[in-house]
Design a protein around this motif. Sequence first.
Motif, PDB file in Angstrom:
ATOM      1  N   GLU A  35       5.795 -26.046  38.531  1.00  0.00           N
ATOM      2  CA  GLU A  35       4.506 -26.516  38.038  1.00  0.00           C
ATOM      3  C   GLU A  35       4.456 -28.043  38.088  1.00  0.00           C
ATOM      4  O   GLU A  35       5.242 -28.715  37.410  1.00  0.00           O
ATOM      5  N   PRO A  36       3.542 -28.621  38.889  1.00  0.00           N
ATOM      6  CA  PRO A  36       3.477 -30.083  38.967  1.00  0.00           C
ATOM      7  C   PRO A  36       2.913 -30.682  37.684  1.00  0.00           C
ATOM      8  O   PRO A  36       2.057 -30.092  37.025  1.00  0.00           O
ATOM      9  N   THR A  37       3.398 -31.853  37.342  1.00  0.00           N
ATOM     10  CA  THR A  37       2.886 -32.583  36.192  1.00  0.00           C
ATOM     11  C   THR A  37       2.475 -33.971  36.624  1.00  0.00           C
ATOM     12  O   THR A  37       3.257 -34.693  37.249  1.00  0.00           O
ATOM     13  N   GLY A  38       1.259 -34.327  36.326  1.00  0.00           N
ATOM     14  CA  GLY A  38       0.780 -35.663  36.648  1.00  0.00           C
ATOM     15  C   GLY A  38       0.456 -35.857  38.116  1.00  0.00           C
ATOM     16  O   GLY A  38       0.510 -34.928  38.932  1.00  0.00           O
ATOM     17  N   TRP A  39       0.108 -37.111  38.424  1.00  0.00           N
ATOM     18  CA  TRP A  39      -0.333 -37.496  39.761  1.00  0.00           C
ATOM     19  C   TRP A  39       0.506 -38.656  40.283  1.00  0.00           C
ATOM     20  O   TRP A  39       0.903 -39.538  39.514  1.00  0.00           O
ATOM     21  N   VAL A  40       0.747 -38.654  41.586  1.00  0.00           N
ATOM     22  CA  VAL A  40       1.387 -39.780  42.257  1.00  0.00           C
ATOM     23  C   VAL A  40       0.410 -40.262  43.337  1.00  0.00           C
ATOM     24  O   VAL A  40       0.128 -39.554  44.302  1.00  0.00           O
ATOM     25  N   ASP A 356      -1.352 -36.130  33.428  1.00  0.00           N
ATOM     26  CA  ASP A 356      -2.484 -35.242  33.710  1.00  0.00           C
ATOM     27  C   ASP A 356      -3.803 -35.788  33.180  1.00  0.00           C
ATOM     28  O   ASP A 356      -4.875 -35.422  33.671  1.00  0.00           O
ATOM     29  N   ASP A 357      -3.741 -36.662  32.171  1.00  0.00           N
ATOM     30  CA  ASP A 357      -4.946 -37.262  31.597  1.00  0.00           C
ATOM     31  C   ASP A 357      -5.257 -38.630  32.208  1.00  0.00           C
ATOM     32  O   ASP A 357      -6.092 -39.368  31.680  1.00  0.00           O
ATOM     33  N   LEU A 358      -4.577 -38.972  33.299  1.00  0.00           N
ATOM     34  CA  LEU A 358      -4.771 -40.218  34.042  1.00  0.00           C
ATOM     35  C   LEU A 358      -4.301 -41.445  33.275  1.00  0.00           C
ATOM     36  O   LEU A 358      -4.739 -42.569  33.537  1.00  0.00           O
ATOM     37  N   ASN A 359      -3.398 -41.243  32.328  1.00  0.00           N
ATOM     38  CA  ASN A 359      -2.746 -42.375  31.670  1.00  0.00           C
ATOM     39  C   ASN A 359      -1.625 -42.900  32.558  1.00  0.00           C
ATOM     40  O   ASN A 359      -0.931 -42.125  33.225  1.00  0.00           O
TER      41      ASN A 359
END
Length: 372
Positions: A35-40, A356-359
Amino acid sequence: MLPAVGRIVTPDGVVNGTLVVEGDRFEGILEREGEPTGWVLPGFVDAHCHGGGGYSLANGDAESARAAAAFHASRGTTTLIASLVSQTHGFLMDATKALTPLVAEGVLAGVHYEGPYISASKCGAHAKEVLRDPDIAELTELIEASRLDEGASAVKMVTIAPELEGALEAIEFLDGHGVVPSIGHTDASYEETLAGIDAGAQAATHLFNAMRAFNHRDPGPIPALMNDERILSEVIADPVHLHPGAMRFAFDLSLPAWTLLVSDAMDAAGLDDGRYVLGRHEVDVKDGVATVAGTDTIAGSTITLLDAFRNAVRLGGQTVEAASQMASATPAELLGLREVGAIETGKYADAVVLDDDLNLVSVMRRGAWLQV
């Protein structure tokens, strides 16, 4: 730092995995299950910035510019253009000579002259006493003063109002010398704007702001700029400069490939309210809104490109992938910066990691993690 498995935004879509970095370059992506977490995301590229963190890019001081670049890098902007406001030719020459070594060093990616060849009626926070018609002799001296070792110029962009005397010739000159002519701070008619585009203009400086307003019988520059595929349009994605509905309109009509997010930040970005300086004006910042002291004239912004990215998603209705393109790939394309703007093998290892919340979680620049 990188998550175990993150959503990595690439030119070909989102890949779940982790980055592979060798030295200061991307070597690829290791795809992984889970399960991916966050963005790169690729590091942000800001084509229009006057300062931040209490430091100015517009005052022509090299150490101040270095500190401003470090501030914005810590917020995800790994590639930064120093935007100078309208000034005398002597000041611009001195500032250019001071900033060019930072471009050679890689601290900055270039210099942008936002004026002085702009309309007095649409000058915004620019000082009217230094505005003038475009002068090819001046531009020639500025370009020559900014030569790098490989012969290229550190000058990347010049904002011009196409209705001014000599503007079309100056636009042709800049285009022929590898500098982006950008239409902005203009009271041009629709037809005058098209003439500027035909002469070689490639961009719009902060679309909507400091331009003749749209009228259905006298449309002015806005529809001419938005409807022409030769133009990439800057958008300051904050609710001070643009209503969210105008953001959505611009993004949906121009599309991410023709739209670049810019901060237009001044040195107050990231700091508290107070009094600051931009060019020849004192600026008051109240509730995060920067205006020329004693007036209601907007004087740049106090956002970073990370803020603009989030606003494009949260207020402008864009996907993370679309907002990422507008903050990285499109400005890199406009400026001809081939080694940044995308997570791709061989490019500089510049990345922004968000949850995930773009922090903001972490920032990598040239393969090294920065303190955020």
